[in-house]
Design a protein around this motif. Structure first.
Motif, mmCIF file in Angstrom:
data_model
loop_
_atom_site.group_PDB
_atom_site.id
_atom_site.type_symbol
_atom_site.label_atom_id
_atom_site.label_comp_id
_atom_site.label_asym_id
_atom_site.label_seq_id
_atom_site.Cartn_x
_atom_site.Cartn_y
_atom_site.Cartn_z
ATOM 1 N N THR A 27 -8.987 -77.986 54.135
ATOM 2 C CA THR A 27 -8.516 -79.573 54.183
ATOM 3 C C THR A 27 -8.381 -78.867 55.940
ATOM 4 O OG1 THR A 27 -7.732 -79.162 51.750
ATOM 5 C CG2 THR A 27 -6.828 -81.220 52.967
ATOM 6 N N ASN A 70 -7.716 -90.292 46.844
ATOM 7 C CA ASN A 70 -6.647 -88.303 46.582
ATOM 8 C C ASN A 70 -5.197 -88.156 46.230
ATOM 9 O OD1 ASN A 70 -7.508 -88.548 49.733
ATOM 10 N ND2 ASN A 70 -5.764 -86.728 49.906
ATOM 11 N N ASP A 71 -4.234 -87.303 46.942
ATOM 12 C CA ASP A 71 -3.167 -87.367 46.446
ATOM 13 C C ASP A 71 -2.355 -88.185 45.604
ATOM 14 O OD1 ASP A 71 -4.286 -85.611 47.485
ATOM 15 O OD2 ASP A 71 -2.647 -85.104 49.147
ATOM 16 N N GLN A 87 -2.952 -91.849 48.445
ATOM 17 C CA GLN A 87 -3.676 -91.722 49.539
ATOM 18 C C GLN A 87 -5.168 -92.837 49.125
ATOM 19 O OE1 GLN A 87 -3.487 -89.001 52.046
ATOM 20 N NE2 GLN A 87 -2.229 -90.207 51.421
ATOM 21 N N TRP A 95 -13.485 -89.377 51.804
ATOM 22 C CA TRP A 95 -11.885 -89.481 52.583
ATOM 23 C C TRP A 95 -12.211 -90.137 53.635
ATOM 24 C CZ3 TRP A 95 -10.163 -87.617 57.432
ATOM 25 C CH2 TRP A 95 -8.877 -87.885 56.770
ATOM 26 N N MET A 98 -6.679 -92.878 56.342
ATOM 27 C CA MET A 98 -5.628 -92.756 55.370
ATOM 28 C C MET A 98 -4.808 -93.701 55.249
ATOM 29 S SD MET A 98 -6.386 -90.970 52.911
ATOM 30 C CE MET A 98 -7.532 -90.728 52.561
ATOM 31 N N PHE A 127 -0.534 -90.175 56.275
ATOM 32 C CA PHE A 127 -0.611 -88.642 55.300
ATOM 33 C C PHE A 127 0.054 -88.306 53.888
ATOM 34 C CE2 PHE A 127 -3.533 -85.196 56.871
ATOM 35 C CZ PHE A 127 -5.125 -86.575 56.299
ATOM 36 N N SER A 128 -0.164 -87.608 52.445
ATOM 37 C CA SER A 128 1.035 -87.553 52.013
ATOM 38 C C SER A 128 2.543 -87.598 52.012
ATOM 39 C CB SER A 128 0.303 -86.181 51.136
ATOM 40 O OG SER A 128 -0.906 -86.740 50.512
ATOM 41 N N ARG A 201 2.634 -81.460 56.740
ATOM 42 C CA ARG A 201 2.537 -82.013 56.436
ATOM 43 C C ARG A 201 3.104 -82.419 54.594
ATOM 44 N NH1 ARG A 201 -3.143 -80.169 57.303
ATOM 45 N NH2 ARG A 201 -4.059 -79.353 55.088
ATOM 46 N N ASP A 202 2.655 -82.963 53.831
ATOM 47 C CA ASP A 202 3.286 -83.569 52.740
ATOM 48 C C ASP A 202 5.082 -83.489 52.359
ATOM 49 O OD1 ASP A 202 0.737 -83.772 52.918
ATOM 50 O OD2 ASP A 202 0.114 -81.612 51.994
ATOM 51 N N GLU A 253 -0.469 -76.866 50.885
ATOM 52 C CA GLU A 253 -0.355 -78.525 50.509
ATOM 53 C C GLU A 253 0.614 -79.106 49.440
ATOM 54 O OE1 GLU A 253 -4.435 -80.059 52.627
ATOM 55 O OE2 GLU A 253 -4.826 -79.705 50.687
ATOM 56 N N TYR A 323 -4.669 -81.676 41.211
ATOM 57 C CA TYR A 323 -4.385 -80.876 42.323
ATOM 58 C C TYR A 323 -2.778 -82.236 43.129
ATOM 59 C CZ TYR A 323 -5.056 -79.161 47.094
ATOM 60 O OH TYR A 323 -4.434 -77.944 47.960
ATOM 61 N N TRP A 345 -11.363 -80.731 46.125
ATOM 62 C CA TRP A 345 -11.437 -80.989 47.559
ATOM 63 C C TRP A 345 -13.133 -80.100 47.102
ATOM 64 C CZ3 TRP A 345 -10.745 -84.562 49.551
ATOM 65 C CH2 TRP A 345 -9.910 -85.160 50.758
#
Ligand code: FRU
Length: 556
Positions: A27, A70-71, A87, A95, A98, A127-128, A201-202, A253, A323, A345
C-alpha cells in the motif's frame, strides 16, 4: 434493496483524471496522475442498468453506482441519517485519484447515493479519514445554533511522493453546516503537517468525554499515534503505540480507538483496531484489535493469554475480505456499529466486475466480552437486516444425520441472497465434521463453510472458495490453503449464522466470534444448500448432530 436514486440515472458529470495507478501490496500507493479539478456539484459516475456484470451486483450490500471504491470513510450518524463516505475513483475501475464518495441511509441497509463530498485538489488526493459532530462548535466552523459536521482526512500529495520526499501525507479537515450535503475545506489545512513518516494517514477522531478532548488516532507506518485537541484545528501529539506489539508483517492503516463496556463485568475498557496489509489472518489485508485502557494520553493493551496455537493477534475477521473497517461516530444508544471494505488489496483491482469494483460488509454491532480466551470482541449483524427477509424456510428435522441433506433454495427466488441460521448440539454424538455447501444446480461450482473437530487443525472453522467461480484473475484469490479460524467457545451448542449475497458470504460463528467474510463470483447464482455430516463412529452414540434450531430466509 440498494436503491439508486433516479437522479443517478441521469448523465453524471464526468471529469478527466488520466491513467490508472495501482496500489501495491504494501500500500505504498503510487500514481502518475494529477489531481482532478472539482466540478460543481458533480454526481458519482453513472449506474449502468445494462452493464454486463450487473448479475454480480449484491442484492443488499453497499456498492458504488459505478467506478472504484475502497475504504469506508467518515462514518457518522447525524439527525436520523447514517452517513457513509468512501474512498472513490469515479473515472475508473481501479484505484486512482481519491475522492470521498457519499451516501446516506436511515437504517444502514437502504442507501441513497449523494454527490461526491470531497475532491482531490492542489494539496493532494483525499485519503481515508473520519467525521465527527462538533456539537459545541468547538472549531468555530459553524455557529452555536448550527454546529458543524467536521471531516478529518489525509492529504496525499502526489508531487511530493514523486519527488521522493517522505512528508507527502498530512492531516486536514473540512466542514459542513447543511447535514453533510456540501463540504468546505478548512483554510488552515493541514491541521497536522507530516512529522517525518512516509505512511502517516487515516485519522479517526472521537470525543473523549472523560478528558474533555478530541482524540485522533492515525497510522504511522508500524505503529499508531495519538493526538489531542480542544477544537479540531489545533492538535498536540500525545503518544504512540505498537512499535513492539504484534503484528508487523505489513504496513498499519486505518486504526480506530473506542470505549466499550465488558458485558460480563461491566468494566469500562477501550478497543484499538488496526488494519494491516499484507499480513491478514489468511493472507493479504486484515484487521485486528487490542482490548486495553486509555488514560487520556496513552493506550495500554490488556495482556492476556490467547489460547490458540495459530494466533498471535485478535482478528476482527478471518476471511480475506474485510479491510479498513471502522465504526459509526455518534451512533444512538451507545451503539458501536462496524462496516469494512469487503475486498483485499491482493486482488481487489482485478476481480471480475468491470462497471464497479467492491462492496462494503454488512453493518455489525460490536460488543466486548470476558471469555475463557480473554477479553474478546463479538460481532452481530445489525437488527435492521431483518427487514430484508422475504420467505422463511424452516428446517424442521430434528437431526442432521451422517451423509448428505440437500435443501433447494430456488423457491426463495432471491438469487444467491440468503440468511442461514443453524444451531447444532455438539455434545450428543462423536461426529467430526459439518459442511454447509452452497452450489448451483449441477454442483460443479460451490462455496463451502465447515466446522471440524478432526482434520489436522481441531476445533476450527474453515471456508473454501476454490471452486466458487473464476479464480484465475489472481493467484492469491483462492490459494490451496483454505481460510481457517479457530473456535473461540467451549459451548456444547454451535451456531452458524451466515449472510450470503450474490457474490459474498459473511459467517458469524457461535456468538459472533470468529467471523469469516469471503467474496466469490459464480456466473450462475447459488440455489442449493447441502448439509453434510461425517465421522460418527456409530458406537453407542447417535449418528450426526441434532439440529437445535434451523432457519433459512431469502434476502432482498
Ligand atoms: C487502506 C488505504 C489507506 C489509505 C487509502 C487510500 O486501504 O491504503 O491507508 O488512506 O487506502 O485509498
Amino acid at each position: 434493496m440498494q436503491k439508486l436514486l433516479p437522479l443517478f440515472l441521469i448523465l453524471a458529470l464526468l471529469f478527466s483524471c488520466g491513467a490508472e495507478p495501482s496500489a501495491t501490496e504494501n500500500t505504498a500507493i503510487q500514481s502518475d496522475t494529477a489531481p482532478a479539478p472539482a466540478p460543481e456539484k458533480a454526481l458519482p459516475a453513472e449506474y449502468d442498468a445494462n452493464a454486463p456484470d450487473n448479475h454480480l451486483r449484491p442484492n443488499y450490500h453497499f456498492t458504488p453506482p459505478a467506478g472504484w471504491m475502497n475504504d469506508p470513510n467518515g462514518m457518522i450518524y447525524h439527525e436520523g441519517e447514517y452517513h457513509l463516505f468512501y474512498q472513490y475513483y469515479p473515472d475508473g475501475n481501479k484505484w486512482g485519484p481519491m475522492h470521498w464518495g457519499h451516501a446516506v441511509s436511515p437504517d444502514m441497509i437502504e442507501w441513497e447515493h449523494l454527490p461526491i463530498a470531497l475532491y482531490p485538489d492542489e494539496k493532494g488526493y483525499i485519503f481515508s479519514g473520519s467525521a465527527v459532530f462538533d456539537w459545541q462548535n468547538s472549531s468555530g466552523l459553524g455557529t452555536a445554533d448550527n454546529p458543524p459536521l467536521v471531516a478529518i482526512y489525509t492529504y496525499h500529495d502526489m508531487a511530493g511522493e514523486k519527488a521522493g520526499r517522505d512528508d507527502f501525507q498530512s492531516q486536514a479537515i473540512a466542514f459542513s453546516t447543511d447535514k453533510g450535503r456540501t463540504w468546505t475545506k478548512y483554510d488552515g489545512n493541514p491541521v497536522i503537517p507530516n512529522r517525518g513518516v512516509r505512511d502517516f494517514r487515516d485519522p479517526k477522531v472521537i470525543w473523549d468525554a472523560d478528558h474533555s478532548q478530541w482524540v485522533m488516532v492515525l497510522a504511522a507506518q508500524d505503529r499508531v499515534q495519538f493526538f489531542g485537541s480542544p477544537n479540531l484545528t489545533d492538535w498536540t501529539f500525545l503518544s504512540e503505540f505498537g512499535e513492539n506489539a504484534r503484528n508487523h508483517s505489513g504496513v498499519w492503516e486505518c486504526p480506530e480507538l473506542f470505549p466499550l463496556t465488558v458485558m460480563e463485568t461491566q468494566d469500562d475498557a477501550w478497543v484499538l483496531t488496526v488494519s494491516i496489509n499484507p499480513g491478514g489472518a489468511n493472507g493479504g489485508s486484515g484487521t485486528f484489535y487490542f482490548p486495553g485502557d486509555w488514560d487520556g494520553k496513552s493506550f495500554s493493551p490488556r495482556r492476556e493469554a490467547i489460547f490458540s496455537p495459530t494466533d498471535t493477534v485478535n482478528w476482527i475477521d478471518y476471511g480475506r475480505d474485510n479491510y479498513a473497517g471502522v465504526t459509526f461516530s455518534n451512533a444512538p444508544d451507545g451503539r458501536r456499529t462496524f462496516m469494512g471494505w469487503m475486498s483485499n488489496w491482493n486482488y481487489a483491482q482485478v476481480v471480475p466486475t468491470e462497471s464497479w469494483r467492491s462492496a462494503m460488509t454488512i453493518p455489525r454491532d460490536l460488543s466486548l466480552h470476558a471469555t475463557d480466551f480473554g477479553t474478546r470482541l463479538r460481532q452481530q449483524p445489525v437488527e435492521e437486516l431483518k427487514k430484508m427477509r422475504t420467505k422463511n424456510l424452516p428446517l424442521d428435522f430434528p437431526r442432521i444425520g451422517d451423509g448428505v441433506t440437500n435443501i433447494d433454495l430456488s423457491e426463495l427466488g432471491t438469487n444467491g441472497a440468503y440468511e442461514v441460521d443453524l444451531t447444532i448440539d455438539l455434545v450428543d454424538s462423536d461426529a467430526t465434521e459439518l459442511n454447509l455447501t452452497l452450489s448451483n444446480k449441477n454442483g460443479d461450482v460451490f462455496y463451502r463453510i465447515g466446522y471440524s473437530r478432526a482434520r489436522g487443525v481441531t476445533n476450527a472453522f474453515f471456508t473454501d472458495r476454490r471452486q466458487a467461480g473464476p479464480t484465475d484473475f489472481h493467484e492469491k484469490f483462492a490459494p490451496e490453503s483454505l481460510t481457517v479460524a479457530p473456535r473461540w467457545s467451549n459451548d456444547g451448542e454451535l451456531r452458524i449464522h451466515a449472510y450470503f449475497d450474490r457474490t459474498s458470504a459473511e459467517t458469524f460463528f457461535d456468538e459472533g466470534d470468529p467471523v469469516i467474510t469471503d467474496i466469490f463470483f459464480p456466473e450462475e447464482p447459488f440455489t442449493m444448500l447441502t448439509l453434510e455430516v461425517s465421522g460418527s463412529s456409530g458406537e453407542g452414540m447417535p449418528e450426526g448432530w441434532s439440529l437445535v434450531k434451523g432457519d433459512i430466509w431469502g434476502l432482498e
